[in-house]
Design a protein around this motif. Structure first.
Motif, PDB file in Angstrom:
ATOM      1  N   LEU A 214       0.488  -1.099  -0.331  1.00 25.16           N
ATOM      2  CA  LEU A 214       0.305   0.004  -0.088  1.00 25.16           C
ATOM      3  C   LEU A 214       0.554   1.705   0.063  1.00 25.16           C
ATOM      4  O   LEU A 214       0.717   1.988  -0.487  1.00 25.16           O
ATOM      5  N   LYS A 215       1.984   0.711   0.840  1.00 28.39           N
ATOM      6  CA  LYS A 215       2.674   2.406   0.783  1.00 28.39           C
ATOM      7  C   LYS A 215       3.701   2.763  -0.218  1.00 28.39           C
ATOM      8  O   LYS A 215       4.340   3.652  -1.052  1.00 28.39           O
ATOM      9  N   ARG A 216       3.605   1.992  -1.642  1.00 28.33           N
ATOM     10  CA  ARG A 216       4.239   2.094  -2.980  1.00 28.33           C
ATOM     11  C   ARG A 216       3.308   3.015  -3.792  1.00 28.33           C
ATOM     12  O   ARG A 216       3.710   3.773  -4.748  1.00 28.33           O
ATOM     13  N   PHE A 217       2.035   2.811  -3.339  1.00 25.97           N
ATOM     14  CA  PHE A 217       1.330   3.600  -3.592  1.00 25.97           C
ATOM     15  C   PHE A 217       1.972   5.540  -3.574  1.00 25.97           C
ATOM     16  O   PHE A 217       2.037   6.011  -2.738  1.00 25.97           O
ATOM     17  N   ARG A 218       1.858   6.063  -5.198  1.00 25.07           N
ATOM     18  CA  ARG A 218       2.784   7.581  -5.589  1.00 25.07           C
ATOM     19  C   ARG A 218       1.301   8.542  -4.443  1.00 25.07           C
ATOM     20  O   ARG A 218       2.331   9.871  -3.632  1.00 25.07           O
ATOM     21  N   LYS A 219       0.530   8.399  -4.685  1.00 22.48           N
ATOM     22  CA  LYS A 219      -0.602   9.367  -4.351  1.00 22.48           C
ATOM     23  C   LYS A 219      -1.240   8.453  -3.588  1.00 22.48           C
ATOM     24  O   LYS A 219      -1.851   7.310  -4.009  1.00 22.48           O
ATOM     25  N   PRO A 220      -2.077   9.097  -2.139  1.00 23.84           N
ATOM     26  CA  PRO A 220      -3.802   8.500  -1.629  1.00 23.84           C
ATOM     27  C   PRO A 220      -4.670   8.195  -2.897  1.00 23.84           C
ATOM     28  O   PRO A 220      -4.645   8.526  -3.636  1.00 23.84           O
ATOM     29  N   VAL A 221      -4.710   6.847  -2.152  1.00 25.23           N
ATOM     30  CA  VAL A 221      -5.780   6.378  -3.014  1.00 25.23           C
ATOM     31  C   VAL A 221      -7.151   5.517  -2.449  1.00 25.23           C
ATOM     32  O   VAL A 221      -7.387   5.360  -1.207  1.00 25.23           O
ATOM     33  N   TYR A 222      -8.110   5.605  -3.128  1.00 26.99           N
ATOM     34  CA  TYR A 222      -9.313   5.186  -2.764  1.00 26.99           C
ATOM     35  C   TYR A 222      -9.193   3.140  -2.885  1.00 26.99           C
ATOM     36  O   TYR A 222      -8.848   2.988  -4.080  1.00 26.99           O
ATOM     37  N   PHE A 223      -9.587   2.530  -2.001  1.00 24.12           N
ATOM     38  CA  PHE A 223      -9.480   0.951  -2.064  1.00 24.12           C
ATOM     39  C   PHE A 223     -10.940  -0.525  -1.988  1.00 24.12           C
ATOM     40  O   PHE A 223     -11.060   0.610  -1.102  1.00 24.12           O
ATOM     41  N   VAL A 224     -10.464  -0.926  -3.256  1.00 20.86           N
ATOM     42  CA  VAL A 224     -11.876  -1.659  -2.645  1.00 20.86           C
ATOM     43  C   VAL A 224     -11.098  -3.290  -3.391  1.00 20.86           C
ATOM     44  O   VAL A 224     -10.724  -4.102  -3.810  1.00 20.86           O
ATOM     45  N   ASN A 225     -12.469  -4.314  -1.930  1.00 15.67           N
ATOM     46  CA  ASN A 225     -11.673  -5.462  -1.884  1.00 15.67           C
ATOM     47  C   ASN A 225     -13.202  -6.443  -2.162  1.00 15.67           C
ATOM     48  O   ASN A 225     -13.533  -6.227  -1.038  1.00 15.67           O
ATOM     49  N   SER A 226     -13.928  -6.675  -3.789  1.00 12.97           N
ATOM     50  CA  SER A 226     -14.616  -7.699  -3.848  1.00 12.97           C
ATOM     51  C   SER A 226     -14.270  -8.856  -3.649  1.00 12.97           C
ATOM     52  O   SER A 226     -15.004  -9.518  -3.991  1.00 12.97           O
ATOM     53  N   ALA A 227     -13.427  -8.945  -3.839  1.00 11.84           N
ATOM     54  CA  ALA A 227     -12.654 -10.292  -4.193  1.00 11.84           C
ATOM     55  C   ALA A 227     -12.704 -11.408  -3.394  1.00 11.84           C
ATOM     56  O   ALA A 227     -13.612 -12.306  -2.351  1.00 11.84           O
ATOM     57  N   ARG A 228     -11.376 -11.784  -2.271  1.00 10.21           N
ATOM     58  CA  ARG A 228     -11.015 -12.498  -1.026  1.00 10.21           C
ATOM     59  C   ARG A 228     -10.311 -12.035  -0.065  1.00 10.21           C
ATOM     60  O   ARG A 228      -9.617 -11.326  -0.337  1.00 10.21           O
ATOM     61  N   GLY A 229     -11.465 -11.860   1.180  1.00 11.02           N
ATOM     62  CA  GLY A 229     -10.296 -11.558   2.056  1.00 11.02           C
ATOM     63  C   GLY A 229      -9.181 -10.855   2.671  1.00 11.02           C
ATOM     64  O   GLY A 229      -8.751 -10.366   2.869  1.00 11.02           O
ATOM     65  N   GLU A 230      -8.836 -13.008   2.130  1.00 13.22           N
ATOM     66  CA  GLU A 230      -7.662 -13.616   2.877  1.00 13.22           C
ATOM     67  C   GLU A 230      -6.429 -13.055   1.844  1.00 13.22           C
ATOM     68  O   GLU A 230      -5.050 -12.409   2.117  1.00 13.22           O
ATOM     69  N   ILE A 231      -6.571 -12.081   1.091  1.00 12.08           N
ATOM     70  CA  ILE A 231      -5.860 -11.456  -0.038  1.00 12.08           C
ATOM     71  C   ILE A 231      -5.309  -9.613   0.766  1.00 12.08           C
ATOM     72  O   ILE A 231      -4.484  -9.948   0.621  1.00 12.08           O
ATOM     73  N   VAL A 232      -6.168  -8.986   1.626  1.00 10.90           N
ATOM     74  CA  VAL A 232      -5.524  -8.419   1.723  1.00 10.90           C
ATOM     75  C   VAL A 232      -5.568  -8.557   3.864  1.00 10.90           C
ATOM     76  O   VAL A 232      -6.262  -8.959   4.491  1.00 10.90           O
ATOM     77  N   VAL A 233      -3.974  -7.463   4.238  1.00 14.38           N
ATOM     78  CA  VAL A 233      -3.852  -7.778   5.877  1.00 14.38           C
ATOM     79  C   VAL A 233      -4.699  -6.061   6.006  1.00 14.38           C
ATOM     80  O   VAL A 233      -4.395  -5.437   6.300  1.00 14.38           O
ATOM     81  N   LEU A 234      -5.575  -6.714   6.824  1.00 12.38           N
ATOM     82  CA  LEU A 234      -6.224  -6.185   7.441  1.00 12.38           C
ATOM     83  C   LEU A 234      -5.834  -4.546   8.177  1.00 12.38           C
ATOM     84  O   LEU A 234      -5.746  -3.782   8.171  1.00 12.38           O
ATOM     85  N   ARG A 235      -4.656  -5.651   9.020  1.00  8.39           N
ATOM     86  CA  ARG A 235      -3.961  -4.505  10.467  1.00  8.39           C
ATOM     87  C   ARG A 235      -3.434  -3.531   9.460  1.00  8.39           C
ATOM     88  O   ARG A 235      -3.444  -2.419  10.078  1.00  8.39           O
ATOM     89  N   ASP A 236      -2.448  -4.125   8.249  1.00  8.25           N
ATOM     90  CA  ASP A 236      -1.888  -3.199   7.035  1.00  8.25           C
ATOM     91  C   ASP A 236      -2.800  -1.580   6.623  1.00  8.25           C
ATOM     92  O   ASP A 236      -2.368  -1.237   6.674  1.00  8.25           O
ATOM     93  N   LEU A 237      -4.181  -2.560   5.948  1.00 10.46           N
ATOM     94  CA  LEU A 237      -4.948  -1.816   5.213  1.00 10.46           C
ATOM     95  C   LEU A 237      -4.898  -0.332   6.753  1.00 10.46           C
ATOM     96  O   LEU A 237      -5.227   0.733   6.379  1.00 10.46           O
ATOM     97  N   LEU A 238      -5.629  -0.589   7.957  1.00 18.27           N
ATOM     98  CA  LEU A 238      -5.926   0.272   9.195  1.00 18.27           C
ATOM     99  C   LEU A 238      -4.900   0.712   9.167  1.00 18.27           C
ATOM    100  O   LEU A 238      -4.330   2.334   9.270  1.00 18.27           O
TER     101      LEU A 238
END
Length: 313
Positions: A214-238
């Motif tokens: 996530l920190k590799r994005f050059r500018k702040p982004v809106y993020f959407v996950n409708s695939a599988r929850g295990e793809i995203v580390v929620l504490r890191d997203l937080l």
């Protein structure tokens, strides 16, 4: 052939299978243990997400020729064990791709225009126009990660929003179409305003989206996950949300969707996310429309027909 159906399906499934000459036992209340005890009687299994079809289950199914997954993901089936027993696997991503695409757009519109937050305030007799000023998708760069059925459906629906659509899929080559431009992940990290995940859950994609990602994005982004929850580390997203790396998030799926099984850390992470107005949740229903309920059956049965025709050649 005789099929066992272990999940709730639209009632159309039984006449559709009967038209193919398939006898089906509809048992949506059955559990893993019960299904395992009777699966030896069947040549076909239709499942949504009732349980994990593991090697032990398949060993109890000497007659099984076909597993039909009523949905897109195959992560609740031991594919290696199935291949070892020469069991054919089909799924139905065509059945709910439009439902997922519409849901993603709906969540984005609601989040970016603060619809849910404003609705809540007004019900509390709070009338704030400036605080609820929204943003448009028009003019933004939308990045779609995973360009299969749902990714392509989303790109097509975004074409009316006058936004720029980029796509990246590590499994495909020359996959761009008139709705999206094929780019590298480095280009997405550099250019995206909105990011939507449409990947299957595999060992490569599990926990793919972490803080470093996530920190590799050059500018702040809106993020959407409708695939599988295990793809995203929620504490890191937080953490990324708290630091402004992510401007807002739409989450239809979670790492653990059985709340009674949450660890204390997972519970604390979710509670922190619940407190953020820039995070929108839905309960894994992106592909769960009345229309997709029927279309999934139609897509499955079409592929079952093809399987039968090939088997009889």
């Amino acid at each position: 052939m005789r099929f066992l159906i272990v999940d709730e399906m639209h009632p159309s499934i039984l006449p559709l299978l009967a038209d193919l000459g398939i006898e089906a036992d509809y048992e949506p209340g059955i559990d893993y243990r019960q299904a395992k005890s009777v699966i030896r009687q069947y040549e076909g299994l239709i499942i949504r997400s009732k349980f994990f079809v593991d090697a032990g289950f398949l060993q109890a199914a000497p007659r099984l020729q076909l597993i039909a997954r009523a949905g897109s993901g195959l992560d609740n089936i031991d594919l290696v064990a199935a291949r070892r027993q020469n069991i054919h696997i089909i799924n139905a991503p065509e059945g709910n791709r439009d439902a997922v695409a519409e849901h993603v757009i709906g969540m984005l519109l609601a989040l970016m225009n603060k619809v849910c937050w404003a609705n809540r305030e007004i019900r509390q007799w709070i009338w704030q126009r400036e605080a609820n000023r929204g943003e448009e998708i028009r003019g933004k760069t939308v990045a779609i990660i995973g360009y299969g059925n749902t990714g392509r459906a989303l790109a097509k629906k975004l074409s009316g929003f006058e936004c720029r659509v980029l796509c990246y899929d590590h499994k495909l080559t020359a996959y761009a179409d008139k709705y999206a431009m094929e780019v590298s992940m480095d280009e997405i990290w550099d250019q995206a305003d909105i990011v939507s995940i449409h990947l299957p859950l595999t060992e490569k994609t599990r926990r793919l989206v972490d803080y470093d990602y996530l920190k590799r994005f050059r500018k702040p982004v809106y993020f959407v996950n409708s695939a599988r929850g295990e793809i995203v580390v929620l504490r890191d997203l937080l953490k990324a949300l708290q630091e402004g790396i992510v401007r807002g998030a739409c989450l239809d799926v979670l790492e653990c969707e059985k709340f009674e099984r949450l660890t204390e850390e997972q519970k604390q992470t979710l509670e922190a996310l619940f407190a953020l107005p820039q995070v929108l949740f839905t309960p894994h229903v992106a592909g769960w429309t009345r229309e997709s309920y029927v279309r999934i059956n139609e897509a499955l049965v079409k592929k079952i027909r093809m399987f039968l025709q090939q088997s009889n050649q």
